[in-house]
Design a protein around this motif. Structure first.
Motif, short mmCIF file in Angstrom:
data_model
loop_
_atom_site.label_atom_id
_atom_site.label_comp_id
_atom_site.label_asym_id
_atom_site.label_seq_id
_atom_site.Cartn_x
_atom_site.Cartn_y
_atom_site.Cartn_z
N UNK A 77 10.23 -8.05 -4.90
CA UNK A 77 10.16 -6.65 -5.31
C UNK A 77 8.89 -6.03 -4.75
N UNK A 78 9.04 -5.00 -3.93
CA UNK A 78 7.88 -4.30 -3.36
C UNK A 78 7.40 -3.27 -4.38
N UNK A 79 6.17 -3.43 -4.83
CA UNK A 79 5.61 -2.57 -5.87
C UNK A 79 4.50 -1.71 -5.27
N UNK A 80 4.61 -0.40 -5.45
CA UNK A 80 3.63 0.55 -4.93
C UNK A 80 2.36 0.53 -5.80
N UNK A 81 1.25 1.10 -5.29
CA UNK A 81 0.01 1.12 -6.08
C UNK A 81 0.14 1.81 -7.44
N UNK A 127 0.84 -1.19 0.00
CA UNK A 127 0.00 0.00 0.00
C UNK A 127 0.88 1.25 0.00
N UNK A 128 0.25 2.41 -0.20
CA UNK A 128 1.00 3.66 -0.14
C UNK A 128 1.64 3.85 1.23
N UNK A 129 0.91 3.51 2.29
CA UNK A 129 1.47 3.64 3.64
C UNK A 129 2.65 2.70 3.83
N UNK A 130 2.55 1.48 3.35
CA UNK A 130 3.66 0.53 3.47
C UNK A 130 4.85 0.98 2.65
N UNK A 131 4.59 1.53 1.47
CA UNK A 131 5.68 2.03 0.63
C UNK A 131 6.43 3.15 1.35
#
Length: 304
Positions: free
Chosen positions: A273-277, A247-251
């Protein structure tokens, strides 16, 4: 007063696949790419010898941070091995140090000698490799006439297939395809095959056709670098490590160095790979106990 010069527009971060021609070093390709893209921040994931052709993976701008995750991927090579002569570099760029008649070799004997060179093997790197010995590259020591004893290293050769066999006088040329782990020397396979058959062997051609999920069929020519397609960091990282949507908060938390508490169960492997919204790559996350923590963060793209 003279008008201020507009700031140069930096290229977007990304990965570029290049089909390296023979006769030039990997550094030569990087130098050409720096001119084509207008930035010095370009690196590559794994060198190719000047004699070799094929796939070279370049990182541009912030995507250079991804190269460390690409360099260790499995690779595929197409090569030609000449049986009947050994050289001091294990390839055609070297000086012939031994010649023997290989014309009487049976095809079945060649295949039998290949068998022990497949699977997980202990391979002694070629003496002109880039491995460091007491802080110096083995190839530099070899050029100085200094003999060094390189230690065998464990590598995996998943496939070592003969595609074609040609006989020319006392020599036998084999066109082969090799799937192998990172760190495998195809020149050493040629050397060891020739030694096992008692006739000597060396590499006369080498082409890298694959690195992990990336194929040379999608690579740009050196002359076409300016118009080459750039793979986004998110696409590349997800292809190499797998994708984890955040999520945006997690990013934001990951970019600030915070852990994602209790999120380790969302990861299938050790990293992803962490991908943002918005589809951008936040970074590479890894397990830390029950949590996820960023192992590498990508710089955020600035508005253009």
């Amino acid at each position: 007063m003279p008008a201020d010069r507009p700031a140069a527009v930096r290229p977007a971060a990304g990965i570029v696949l290049v089909d390296k021609p023979g006769g030039m070093t990997s550094h030569d390709v990087v130098a050409r790419a720096r001119r084509a893209f207008g930035t010095r921040k370009i690196g590559h994931a794994g060198t190719l010898d000047p004699m070799a052709t094929g796939l070279l993976v370049l990182g541009v701008e912030g995507a250079t941070r991804l190269l460390t995750f690409i360099v260790g991927l499995d690779k595929t090579y197409e090569a030609t091995i000449r049986l009947g002569a050994a050289t001091d570099t294990d390839d055609a760029d070297g000086v012939i140090i031994e010649e023997r008649d290989a014309s009487s070799l049976a095809s079945a004997d060649i295949l039998a000698a290949i068998e022990p060179l497949t699977g997980t093997i202990a391979q002694v790197p070629t003496r002109v490799s880039a491995i460091k010995v007491d802080g110096k590259r083995a190839y530099d020591l070899a050029r100085q006439g200094i003999e060094v004893e390189l230690k065998a290293r464990e590598v995996t050769v998943a496939r070592f297939d003969v595609l074609a066999e040609r006989r020319d006088g006392q020599a036998v040329d084999l066109d082969v395809v090799v799937d192998c782990s990172s760190g495998t020397y195809i020149r050493a396979l040629a050397r060891d095959l020739g030694a096992a058959l008692g006739v000597g062997g060396h590499l006369t051609a080498l082409r890298r056709t694959r690195i992990g999920p990336f194929d040379v069929a999608g690579a740009a020519s050196l002359d076409g670098l300016a118009d080459a397609s750039t793979l986004s960091p998110a696409v590349v990282a997800a292809a190499v490590l797998g994708r984890l949507d955040v999520t945006d908060d997690e990013a934001r938390d990951l970019r600030h160095g915070k852990r994602l508490a209790g999120a380790a169960t969302r990861l299938d492997g050790g990293r992803a790979a962490a991908i943002a919204p918005d589809g951008s790559l936040v970074g590479i996350v890894e397990r830390r106990g029950d949590d996820l923590k960023s192992a590498m963060n990508m710089p955020e793209e600035q508005p253009r």
